[in-house]
Design a protein around this motif. Structure first.
Motif, PDB file in Angstrom:
ATOM      1  N   ILE A 176       0.840  -1.203   0.000  1.00  0.00           N
ATOM      2  CA  ILE A 176       0.000   0.000   0.000  1.00  0.00           C
ATOM      3  C   ILE A 176       0.872   1.248   0.000  1.00  0.00           C
ATOM      4  N   ARG A 177       0.497   2.207  -0.842  1.00  0.00           N
ATOM      5  CA  ARG A 177       1.167   3.500  -0.869  1.00  0.00           C
ATOM      6  C   ARG A 177       0.116   4.609  -0.812  1.00  0.00           C
ATOM      7  N   TYR A 178       0.554   5.789  -0.352  1.00  0.00           N
ATOM      8  CA  TYR A 178      -0.337   6.934  -0.178  1.00  0.00           C
ATOM      9  C   TYR A 178       0.233   8.130  -0.926  1.00  0.00           C
ATOM     10  N   TYR A 179      -0.637   8.848  -1.603  1.00  0.00           N
ATOM     11  CA  TYR A 179      -0.235  10.069  -2.297  1.00  0.00           C
ATOM     12  C   TYR A 179      -1.273  11.143  -1.979  1.00  0.00           C
ATOM     13  N   TYR A 180      -0.798  12.339  -1.638  1.00  0.00           N
ATOM     14  CA  TYR A 180      -1.700  13.421  -1.247  1.00  0.00           C
ATOM     15  C   TYR A 180      -1.515  14.631  -2.160  1.00  0.00           C
ATOM     16  N   ALA A 181      -2.594  15.342  -2.397  1.00  0.00           N
ATOM     17  CA  ALA A 181      -2.550  16.565  -3.203  1.00  0.00           C
ATOM     18  C   ALA A 181      -3.823  17.358  -2.960  1.00  0.00           C
ATOM     19  N   ALA A 182      -3.786  18.628  -3.319  1.00  0.00           N
ATOM     20  CA  ALA A 182      -4.963  19.480  -3.148  1.00  0.00           C
ATOM     21  C   ALA A 182      -6.051  19.153  -4.166  1.00  0.00           C
ATOM     22  N   HIS A 183      -5.657  18.593  -5.305  1.00  0.00           N
ATOM     23  CA  HIS A 183      -6.620  18.266  -6.364  1.00  0.00           C
ATOM     24  C   HIS A 183      -6.319  16.865  -6.890  1.00  0.00           C
ATOM     25  N   VAL A 184      -7.370  16.073  -7.075  1.00  0.00           N
ATOM     26  CA  VAL A 184      -7.244  14.716  -7.630  1.00  0.00           C
ATOM     27  C   VAL A 184      -8.124  14.630  -8.868  1.00  0.00           C
ATOM     28  N   VAL A 185      -7.542  14.175  -9.968  1.00  0.00           N
ATOM     29  CA  VAL A 185      -8.247  14.115 -11.249  1.00  0.00           C
ATOM     30  C   VAL A 185      -8.329  12.668 -11.721  1.00  0.00           C
ATOM     31  N   LEU A 186      -9.539  12.211 -12.003  1.00  0.00           N
ATOM     32  CA  LEU A 186      -9.738  10.890 -12.593  1.00  0.00           C
ATOM     33  C   LEU A 186      -9.728  11.031 -14.116  1.00  0.00           C
ATOM     34  N   ALA A 187      -8.852  10.272 -14.770  1.00  0.00           N
ATOM     35  CA  ALA A 187      -8.797  10.230 -16.235  1.00  0.00           C
ATOM     36  C   ALA A 187      -8.544   8.781 -16.636  1.00  0.00           C
ATOM     37  N   THR A 188      -9.389   7.903 -16.117  1.00  0.00           N
ATOM     38  CA  THR A 188      -9.143   6.458 -16.156  1.00  0.00           C
ATOM     39  C   THR A 188      -9.802   5.741 -17.323  1.00  0.00           C
ATOM     40  N   GLY A 189     -10.565   6.470 -18.161  1.00  0.00           N
ATOM     41  CA  GLY A 189     -11.164   5.828 -19.323  1.00  0.00           C
ATOM     42  C   GLY A 189     -12.482   5.141 -19.024  1.00  0.00           C
ATOM     43  N   GLY A 190     -12.859   4.215 -19.910  1.00  0.00           N
ATOM     44  CA  GLY A 190     -14.196   3.627 -19.900  1.00  0.00           C
ATOM     45  C   GLY A 190     -14.297   2.263 -19.259  1.00  0.00           C
ATOM     46  N   ILE A 191     -15.146   1.408 -19.848  1.00  0.00           N
ATOM     47  CA  ILE A 191     -15.503   0.143 -19.193  1.00  0.00           C
ATOM     48  C   ILE A 191     -15.445  -1.061 -20.136  1.00  0.00           C
ATOM     49  N   GLY A 192     -14.807  -0.915 -21.297  1.00  0.00           N
ATOM     50  CA  GLY A 192     -14.864  -1.981 -22.305  1.00  0.00           C
ATOM     51  C   GLY A 192     -14.452  -3.348 -21.799  1.00  0.00           C
ATOM     52  N   GLY A 193     -13.512  -3.390 -20.848  1.00  0.00           N
ATOM     53  CA  GLY A 193     -13.047  -4.663 -20.309  1.00  0.00           C
ATOM     54  C   GLY A 193     -14.084  -5.416 -19.507  1.00  0.00           C
ATOM     55  N   LEU A 194     -15.274  -4.821 -19.293  1.00  0.00           N
ATOM     56  CA  LEU A 194     -16.369  -5.538 -18.638  1.00  0.00           C
ATOM     57  C   LEU A 194     -17.060  -6.496 -19.597  1.00  0.00           C
ATOM     58  N   TYR A 195     -16.733  -6.419 -20.873  1.00  0.00           N
ATOM     59  CA  TYR A 195     -17.396  -7.237 -21.889  1.00  0.00           C
ATOM     60  C   TYR A 195     -16.400  -8.200 -22.529  1.00  0.00           C
ATOM     61  N   SER A 196     -16.895  -9.374 -22.889  1.00  0.00           N
ATOM     62  CA  SER A 196     -16.026 -10.381 -23.495  1.00  0.00           C
ATOM     63  C   SER A 196     -15.594  -9.989 -24.897  1.00  0.00           C
TER      64      SER A 196
END
Length: 529
Positions: A176-196
């Motif tokens: 486990i690691r921890y990272y801190y900041a004043a702003h956190v941005v999600l840019a993780t993309g979509g969900i295609g891997g949920l489908y075969s």
């Protein structure tokens, strides 16, 4: 404990564009759970849509976007996307970004489905994502932008006031690691891997949406999933994307009887909106027929489409024969974490850009090549907002021992393949109540909740837990929307219902461990960030 000014989770076009804007003002840390090129941006064959042609206009692109999205969009947001996008893409052209050009030096603008003009910029033929990612990476300062590779973010950290102030990650050894900041941005993309069957990188399974949901962020439009019509089909499975640009160059869709399957279906034939073409191919295949892209009319195919040619060669498909077997697969998520025009969520300090976000611009079905445009525009826009806002608040830090929570580890009694097959078969291209209910009941029968403690679980277990969450949100939304619109097709409700559903959205939120669903007449969120 490690500190920086701004954390970006994900390493695609939106993330890199944002880091490019921020690096002159802040220290930025980009965290990606795999390699930098392990995402959809790098795989993108299609180009960037922008109305740069002499006979094109912002208004024409705007109308095409609304039509493809079945008018489910925030129209002001769409207009601003295209207006800003035109300026940003022109700026990239002016600074020498590697876009393909004609012999006379002018931009080579391609045609794709549901567009009314040639407005698609490509790089390297069908390698636009790869070229653009490399171009943006070269522009980043090694002193101001740090990459953390191979670490999976599994929790968003909030301070005592409810502000998002950091993330918790696990590396490949589950440390486990921890990272801190004043702003956190999600840019993780979509969900295609949920489908075969999917065009997406297998690592793209909706992590950012699950993270945001567990933290209390609002999500919307989760039922609207785009299935790309033409994935290479070989040995009973999909093997990679065959870009829409191939049909833009004149390829035809034929069944094994040699019939053009789009005749009589849509006036635009092979270049109809993606959901229409995907549904038609799906129905042909349900009748036991194979479907092919006839590329025999395209001159210099291998020069125009080098990566597709290599893909076919890898899977023993002859380009010279001119017939590429295809089948639809999951391609793009129109819904996601609800944000405003700048990328702010309802959680202070948390932002979302790119495919993980639901901004209201794609509606019920994204127009081809508007995704890279979105990443560029929202990365630029959020960068300008954060520069103006600054980093005035210091995040509240806690010791490592304080952050690890006691509790039992998850019990995951299913495999990821179970989720993928269930999503493909029951929450796929064409849906109906019995199948949706069956899958939803299966998901709810699993011994999981929305308030699990994840510190003592492996990355693989957390990954499947996130898949379960996002699958549940998609299935619930698909069951509740009793109409067909864009990428959401119900065989038991086959038509658009404007009276009940026009511009009506379902907003999903984790309410103390329970799923809360609200109905909004338009995309709106209260902003605190």
């Amino acid at each position: 404990m490690k500190k920086t000014d701004i954390i970006i989770v994900g390493s695609g076009i939106a993330a890199l564009q944002l880091a490019r804007q921020l690096q002159h003002h802040f220290y930025v840390r980009i965290i990606t759970k795999d390699k930098i090129n392990s995402g959809n941006s790098y795989l993108a064959q299609g180009g960037i849509a922008a109305p740069l042609g002499l006979k094109d206009s912002v208004n024409a692109h705007f109308k095409d976007t609304l039509e493809a999205g079945r008018y489910h969009q925030d129209e002001d947001g769409v207009n601003q996307l295209i207006t800003d996008g035109k300026k940003i893409v022109q700026s990239l052209v002016d600074e020498g970004a590697p876009f393909d050009r004609k012999e006379d030096g002018s931009l080579s603008l391609g045609m794709e489905g549901a567009h009314s003009a040639h407005r698609i910029l490509h790089s390297g033929g069908d390698q636009t994502g790869k070229y653009l990612v490399k171009y943006l990476l070269k522009s980043l300062s090694k002193k101001k932008v740090e990459f953390i590779k191979g670490e999976m973010v599994y929790e968003l950290v909030k301070d005592d006031k409810g502000h998002c102030c950091g993330v918790k990650t696990k590396d490949k050894s589950d440390s486990i690691r921890y990272y801190y900041a004043a702003h956190v941005v999600l840019a993780t993309g979509g969900i295609g891997g949920l489908y075969s069957s999917t065009s997406n990188h297998p690592a793209v399974t909706g992590d950012g949406m699950a993270l945001a949901f567990l933290a209390g962020a609002k999500l919307s439009d989760m039922e609207f999933i785009q299935f790309h019509p033409t994935l290479l089909w070989q040995d009973g499975k999909t093997c990679g994307l065959i870009s829409e640009a191939v049909r833009g160059e004149g390829a035809l869709l034929l069944n094994d009887k040699g019939e053009r399957i789009m005749e009589g279906v849509d006036p635009q034939l092979e270049l109809a909106p993606r959901h229409i073409v995907a549904e038609r191919i799906y129905k042909e295949r349900q009748m036991g027929r194979n479907v092919y892209l006839d590329i025999s009319r395209i001159e210099d195919f291998q020069a125009k489409f080098p990566s597709i040619s290599a893909l076919c060669l890898k899977h023993n498909i002859s380009i010279e024969d001119g017939m590429i077997p295809v089948s639809p697969g999951c391609h793009f998520m129109m819904g996601g974490v609800v944000t405003d025009h700048a990328g702010r969520t309802n959680i202070p300090g948390l932002y979302a850009i790119g495919e993980v976000a639901c901004t209201g611009i794609h509606g019920a079905n994204r127009l081809a090549s508007n995704s890279l445009l979105e990443g560029l525009v929202y990365g630029d826009r959020l960068g300008k907002f954060l520069i103006q806002k600054g980093v005035s608040r210091s995040p509240q830090f806690h010791s490592t021992s304080d952050q690890i929570k006691e509790g039992q580890s998850l019990n995951i009694p299913f495999q990821s393949a179970d989720i993928k097959e269930g999503m493909m078969n029951r929450v796929g291209i064409i849906r109906e109540e019995d199948g949706l209910l069956a899958h939803l009941n299966w998901l709810k029968a699993q011994p999981l909740t929305f308030h699990e403690l994840l510190d003592f679980n492996s990355r693989e277990e957390i990954h499947m837990y996130f898949m379960w969450i996002v699958s549940l949100l998609v299935t619930e939304s698909a069951l509740l929307r009793k109409e067909s619109r864009g990428g959401h097709i119900r065989s038991d409700f086959p038509h658009e219902d404007h009276d009940q559903w026009f511009k009506r959205k379902m907003v999903l939120q984790n309410n103390d461990g329970r799923l809360r669903v609200e109905y909004h007449e338009q995309n709106e969120t209260k902003i605190y960030a």
